[in-house]
Design a protein around this motif. Structure first.
Motif, PDB file in Angstrom:
ATOM      1  N   ILE A  36       0.833  -1.207   0.000  1.00  0.00           N
ATOM      2  CA  ILE A  36       0.000   0.000   0.000  1.00  0.00           C
ATOM      3  C   ILE A  36       0.867   1.256   0.000  1.00  0.00           C
ATOM      4  CG2 ILE A  36      -0.253   0.089   2.531  1.00  0.00           C
ATOM      5  CD1 ILE A  36      -2.969   0.943  -0.080  1.00  0.00           C
ATOM      6  N   ASP A  37       2.006   1.198   0.691  1.00  0.00           N
ATOM      7  CA  ASP A  37       2.935   2.332   0.686  1.00  0.00           C
ATOM      8  C   ASP A  37       3.664   2.445  -0.650  1.00  0.00           C
ATOM      9  OD1 ASP A  37       2.416   3.241   3.285  1.00  0.00           O
ATOM     10  OD2 ASP A  37       3.748   1.725   4.143  1.00  0.00           O
ATOM     11  N   LYS A  38       4.027   1.312  -1.231  1.00  0.00           N
ATOM     12  CA  LYS A  38       4.679   1.333  -2.536  1.00  0.00           C
ATOM     13  C   LYS A  38       3.763   1.970  -3.591  1.00  0.00           C
ATOM     14  CE  LYS A  38       7.665  -2.707  -1.840  1.00  0.00           C
ATOM     15  NZ  LYS A  38       7.948  -4.102  -2.276  1.00  0.00           N
ATOM     16  N   ILE A  39       2.468   1.678  -3.487  1.00  0.00           N
ATOM     17  CA  ILE A  39       1.498   2.262  -4.418  1.00  0.00           C
ATOM     18  C   ILE A  39       1.540   3.783  -4.350  1.00  0.00           C
ATOM     19  CG2 ILE A  39      -0.984   2.577  -4.827  1.00  0.00           C
ATOM     20  CD1 ILE A  39      -1.259  -0.430  -3.971  1.00  0.00           C
ATOM     21  N   ASN A  40       1.519   4.327  -3.139  1.00  0.00           N
ATOM     22  CA  ASN A  40       1.567   5.788  -2.986  1.00  0.00           C
ATOM     23  C   ASN A  40       2.869   6.376  -3.507  1.00  0.00           C
ATOM     24  OD1 ASN A  40      -0.949   6.593  -1.803  1.00  0.00           O
ATOM     25  ND2 ASN A  40      -0.344   5.565   0.085  1.00  0.00           N
ATOM     26  N   ILE A  41       3.988   5.671  -3.261  1.00  0.00           N
ATOM     27  CA  ILE A  41       5.284   6.141  -3.746  1.00  0.00           C
ATOM     28  C   ILE A  41       5.320   6.142  -5.277  1.00  0.00           C
ATOM     29  CG2 ILE A  41       7.751   5.598  -3.883  1.00  0.00           C
ATOM     30  CD1 ILE A  41       6.963   6.821  -1.223  1.00  0.00           C
ATOM     31  N   TYR A  42       4.831   5.068  -5.881  1.00  0.00           N
ATOM     32  CA  TYR A  42       4.853   4.969  -7.342  1.00  0.00           C
ATOM     33  C   TYR A  42       3.960   6.036  -7.982  1.00  0.00           C
ATOM     34  CZ  TYR A  42       7.224   0.428  -6.945  1.00  0.00           C
ATOM     35  OH  TYR A  42       8.123  -0.582  -6.677  1.00  0.00           O
ATOM     36  N   PHE A  43       2.768   6.240  -7.415  1.00  0.00           N
ATOM     37  CA  PHE A  43       1.890   7.281  -7.952  1.00  0.00           C
ATOM     38  C   PHE A  43       2.522   8.664  -7.790  1.00  0.00           C
ATOM     39  CE2 PHE A  43      -1.909   4.437  -7.979  1.00  0.00           C
ATOM     40  CZ  PHE A  43      -2.397   4.791  -9.226  1.00  0.00           C
ATOM     41  N   ALA A  44       3.148   8.896  -6.641  1.00  0.00           N
ATOM     42  CA  ALA A  44       3.800  10.183  -6.409  1.00  0.00           C
ATOM     43  C   ALA A  44       4.916  10.412  -7.436  1.00  0.00           C
ATOM     44  CB  ALA A  44       4.363  10.241  -4.991  1.00  0.00           C
ATOM     45  N   ARG A  45       5.725   9.390  -7.660  1.00  0.00           N
ATOM     46  CA  ARG A  45       6.785   9.514  -8.659  1.00  0.00           C
ATOM     47  C   ARG A  45       6.194   9.783 -10.044  1.00  0.00           C
ATOM     48  NH1 ARG A  45      10.993   4.541  -7.133  1.00  0.00           N
ATOM     49  NH2 ARG A  45      11.812   5.447  -5.185  1.00  0.00           N
ATOM     50  N   GLY A  46       5.132   9.041 -10.384  1.00  0.00           N
ATOM     51  CA  GLY A  46       4.475   9.249 -11.675  1.00  0.00           C
ATOM     52  C   GLY A  46       3.987  10.678 -11.840  1.00  0.00           C
ATOM     53  N   ASN A  47       3.390  11.232 -10.778  1.00  0.00           N
ATOM     54  CA  ASN A  47       2.865  12.596 -10.850  1.00  0.00           C
ATOM     55  C   ASN A  47       3.966  13.629 -11.034  1.00  0.00           C
ATOM     56  OD1 ASN A  47       0.272  11.661 -10.543  1.00  0.00           O
ATOM     57  ND2 ASN A  47       0.149  12.103  -8.359  1.00  0.00           N
ATOM     58  N   ILE A  48       5.077  13.454 -10.324  1.00  0.00           N
ATOM     59  CA  ILE A  48       6.188  14.396 -10.454  1.00  0.00           C
ATOM     60  C   ILE A  48       6.773  14.337 -11.861  1.00  0.00           C
ATOM     61  CG2 ILE A  48       8.498  14.988  -9.639  1.00  0.00           C
ATOM     62  CD1 ILE A  48       6.101  15.687  -7.751  1.00  0.00           C
ATOM     63  N   LEU A  49       6.988  13.140 -12.371  1.00  0.00           N
ATOM     64  CA  LEU A  49       7.528  12.989 -13.722  1.00  0.00           C
ATOM     65  C   LEU A  49       6.551  13.519 -14.773  1.00  0.00           C
ATOM     66  CD1 LEU A  49       9.064   9.465 -13.173  1.00  0.00           C
ATOM     67  CD2 LEU A  49      10.372  11.542 -13.685  1.00  0.00           C
ATOM     68  N   HIS A  50       5.253  13.349 -14.526  1.00  0.00           N
ATOM     69  CA  HIS A  50       4.227  13.902 -15.416  1.00  0.00           C
ATOM     70  C   HIS A  50       4.340  15.427 -15.452  1.00  0.00           C
ATOM     71  CE1 HIS A  50       0.260  14.393 -17.327  1.00  0.00           C
ATOM     72  NE2 HIS A  50       0.092  15.385 -16.471  1.00  0.00           N
ATOM     73  N   ASN A  51       4.488  16.041 -14.293  1.00  0.00           N
ATOM     74  CA  ASN A  51       4.609  17.506 -14.229  1.00  0.00           C
ATOM     75  C   ASN A  51       5.873  17.996 -14.936  1.00  0.00           C
ATOM     76  OD1 ASN A  51       2.237  17.788 -12.786  1.00  0.00           O
ATOM     77  ND2 ASN A  51       3.250  17.689 -10.798  1.00  0.00           N
ATOM     78  N   GLU A  52       6.888  17.133 -14.949  1.00  0.00           N
ATOM     79  CA  GLU A  52       8.141  17.481 -15.624  1.00  0.00           C
ATOM     80  C   GLU A  52       8.130  17.079 -17.105  1.00  0.00           C
ATOM     81  OE1 GLU A  52      11.055  15.517 -13.211  1.00  0.00           O
ATOM     82  OE2 GLU A  52      11.007  17.063 -11.651  1.00  0.00           O
ATOM     83  N   LYS A  53       6.957  16.622 -17.563  1.00  0.00           N
ATOM     84  CA  LYS A  53       6.751  16.223 -18.962  1.00  0.00           C
ATOM     85  C   LYS A  53       7.630  15.041 -19.381  1.00  0.00           C
ATOM     86  CE  LYS A  53       5.007  20.650 -20.661  1.00  0.00           C
ATOM     87  NZ  LYS A  53       4.704  21.192 -19.331  1.00  0.00           N
ATOM     88  N   ASN A  54       8.015  14.229 -18.409  1.00  0.00           N
ATOM     89  CA  ASN A  54       8.772  13.005 -18.691  1.00  0.00           C
ATOM     90  C   ASN A  54       7.773  11.847 -18.720  1.00  0.00           C
ATOM     91  OD1 ASN A  54      10.535  10.870 -18.875  1.00  0.00           O
ATOM     92  ND2 ASN A  54      11.903  11.581 -17.259  1.00  0.00           N
TER      93      ASN A  54
END
Length: 389
Positions: A88-106
């Protein structure tokens, strides 16, 4: 009761200033109240106290990209943060990473993390898509057995039901409508289904509208108009149209791939398990389109089509058309829903605080490879042949 929640959470922090969970909770409360800068400070404080706080990182990733990200980004992407973590914690970490990379257009890298996160979610909570689609079919059959209630209910409130898929512009719509001072917005409240089941199982002599109005009264006695944003009431559209004479239904929809992408990226807490599968999400999208098309052919005067893509491109025309259909008096304040101070507790709680804009339109094109399963199903349906043009 978010304002009361803010007060008691601040009291908890006074008692124990090093209580990371309280700081994180306060940040989420402030986010839902529209106090986004304060929210960021509170959640950052939670991470200062507890550097491996997975859900706090996810909460931060949903806020606007700011300079403060330098403080916590390296920790979020570190190898150590995933050690000894539950799924459950890994899920939050992965989504958080995805969101940051999305904001950086990666987008290529963000895709990898969204896929990882949703795969883990499906292992914890299966989709149950076939059950949801079967429910749509069963309610359609039930609706065909009902006689239309033609009684006049002049003294009853206007009941507005906002239906469609999650992430289709429904929170923006409710913010627009609730600018009207006569509106009481129920938010995502499932009292229509509860009323229907109560009538069917225990109280067949009462009219559905009487049971529904009684349940409304438990929230407030001061309302002329109510909005109900339980989106899956699209399954009940026929029953609403035939049994609740004062009802108006607004169907929110948008480009299917933008909608599916937004759902897949959302990391819903509960109740939308299909969101973790692109295939299942597409099936639900098509189920919703099909049943709403059927009900529109039968109850056209009761249902309004709100195309999110048109709304964000030409807000004034689209909002004026909607307000006219509702029979309300026009006011320019409807054009500025971001100034509405009402609490918002949905996945759109951050976006709805910004002026209406079309930034998310066409975003699916950045995720073409990831969305291939959805694209194939939509093309096979025969309804979206011009999807990729």
């Amino acid at each position: 009761k978010l304002k009361e929640a803010e007060l008691v959470t601040r009291r908890a922090i006074e008692i124990n200033p090093e209580y990371a969970l309280a700081h994180s909770n306060l940040g989420n409360i402030l986010k839902n109240l529209g106090k986004l800068k304060e929210a960021e400070l509170s959640i950052c404080r939670a991470i200062e106290i507890k550097p491996n706080f997975a859900s706090a990182y996810f909460s931060l990733s949903t806020l606007k990209y700011s300079k403060r990200i330098k403080f916590w980004k390296n920790q979020l992407f570190s190898e150590t943060i995933l050690k000894t973590k539950l799924n459950i914690d890994k899920i939050n970490i992965y989504f958080a990473r995805g969101n940051i990379l999305h904001n950086e257009k990666n987008y290529q890298e963000s895709s990898k993390y969204y896929i990882l996160a949703n795969k883990l979610k499906l292992e914890i909570k299966p989709s149950h898509t076939e059950h949801r689609i079967k429910k749509t079919q069963n309610l359609f059959i039930e609706n065909n057995k009902l006689e239309i209630n033609k009684k006049k209910f002049i003294n009853y409130p206007q009941c507005i039901f906002i239906v469609g898929m999650p992430r289709s512009g429904s929170t923006l719509l409710e913010s627009i409508l609730s600018i009207n001072k006569d509106v009481y917005d129920l938010g995502e409240n499932n009292i229509l289904e509860k009323s229907y089941l109560e009538q069917k199982q225990f109280d067949q002599k009462s009219l559905l509208i009487d049971i529904y109005i009684k349940k409304l009264s438990s929230y407030t006695n001061k309302f002329n108009i109510t909005t109900n944003k339980w989106l899956y009431n699209y399954q009940y559209t026929g029953i609403i149209s035939s049994q609740i004479p004062n009802a108006k239904i607004i169907h929110c929809y948008r480009n299917p791939l933008d909608n599916i992408l937004s759902i897949y990226r959302a990391n819903f807490e509960s109740g939308n398990e299909f969101s973790s599968s692109l295939v299942d999400c597409t099936k639900i999208y098509l189920d919703q389109v099909e049943i709403m098309t059927t009900y529109k052919n039968r109850f056209r005067s009761k249902i309004y089509d709100l195309n999110y893509d048109l709304l964000v491109e030409n807000p004034k025309n689209e909002i004026k058309s909607l307000i006219s259909w509702l029979g309300w008096q026009w006011d320019d304040s409807y054009l500025y829903p971001h100034q509405n101070s009402r609490p918002v507790s949905t996945a759109s709680s951050v976006q709805v605080r910004s002026p209406i804009n079309s930034k998310s339109r066409g975003g699916w094109k950045n995720y073409k490879d990831m969305l291939k399963p959805s694209i194939e199903i939509l093309l096979e349906s025969g309804k979206y042949q011009d999807l990729l043009s």
